[in-house]
Design an enzyme around this catalytic site. Sequence first.
Site, PDB file in Angstrom:
ATOM      1  N   CYS A 190     -15.717  85.845  -0.428  1.00 21.83           N
ATOM      2  CA  CYS A 190     -16.885  86.659  -0.072  1.00 21.83           C
ATOM      3  C   CYS A 190     -17.989  86.443  -1.106  1.00 21.83           C
ATOM      4  O   CYS A 190     -17.776  85.852  -2.167  1.00 21.83           O
ATOM      5  CB  CYS A 190     -16.497  88.131   0.032  1.00 21.83           C
ATOM      6  SG  CYS A 190     -16.364  88.969  -1.564  1.00 21.83           S
ATOM      7  N   GLU A 234      -9.319  87.291  -5.064  1.00 19.12           N
ATOM      8  CA  GLU A 234      -9.913  86.410  -6.093  1.00 19.12           C
ATOM      9  C   GLU A 234     -10.187  87.183  -7.376  1.00 19.12           C
ATOM     10  O   GLU A 234      -9.905  86.736  -8.485  1.00 19.12           O
ATOM     11  CB  GLU A 234     -11.245  85.829  -5.596  1.00 19.12           C
ATOM     12  CG  GLU A 234     -11.138  84.950  -4.382  1.00 19.12           C
ATOM     13  CD  GLU A 234     -11.288  85.713  -3.073  1.00 19.12           C
ATOM     14  OE1 GLU A 234     -10.740  86.827  -2.949  1.00 19.12           O
ATOM     15  OE2 GLU A 234     -11.945  85.172  -2.172  1.00 19.12           O
ATOM     16  N   CYS A 249     -10.959  92.289  -4.001  1.00 18.82           N
ATOM     17  CA  CYS A 249     -10.494  91.077  -3.317  1.00 18.82           C
ATOM     18  C   CYS A 249      -9.431  90.357  -4.146  1.00 18.82           C
ATOM     19  O   CYS A 249      -9.332  90.544  -5.369  1.00 18.82           O
ATOM     20  CB  CYS A 249     -11.654  90.127  -3.077  1.00 18.82           C
ATOM     21  SG  CYS A 249     -12.884  90.723  -1.912  1.00 18.82           S
TER      22      CYS A 249
END
Length: 142
Positions: A93, A61, A59
């Site tokens: 998430c 992040e 992801c």
Amino acid sequence: MSEYSEDQVQQLVKKSHEMKQMSYCPYSNFPVGAALLTADGTVFTGCNVENASYGLVICAERTAIVKAVSEGHRKFKAMALASDLKEIAIVPCGACRQFLVEFGVDWDVIMTKPDMTYEVMKTKELLPLCFVPTDLQRVRVV
Ligand code: THU
């Protein structure tokens, strides 16, 4: 009171949206961008990076955090997140929430929409009752 300025917020929001262009997401077609502000004012960016072996996706992040940590930064003030979702702000998430609290339970996640509006929550608000590094130091039965 946050330890960063409104100008820095605007910079993070803008950069997170710019980073969607770097996203490698041929499978989901769901670009995500991130911009991370460190304690010393440095900004690291990230995007999601997918793989033909779908489960290996990284992801945005986590990309940003790995970039920062690998350059010697472990203290963070805020991270802005961006996606193309029109109606809701993009939220991290579950796996990324755990990744965020590893580096502190009291820093800000700025969750944006493409119209540049945003909502801010602390990492601990996004992952209450979280397991953190200090838990590994607690008294054990064996
Ligand atoms: N994704 C992120 O990069 N960050 C989030 O917070 C949510 C999901 C990515 C993973 C995958 O590449 C795509 O979005 C669809 O799940």
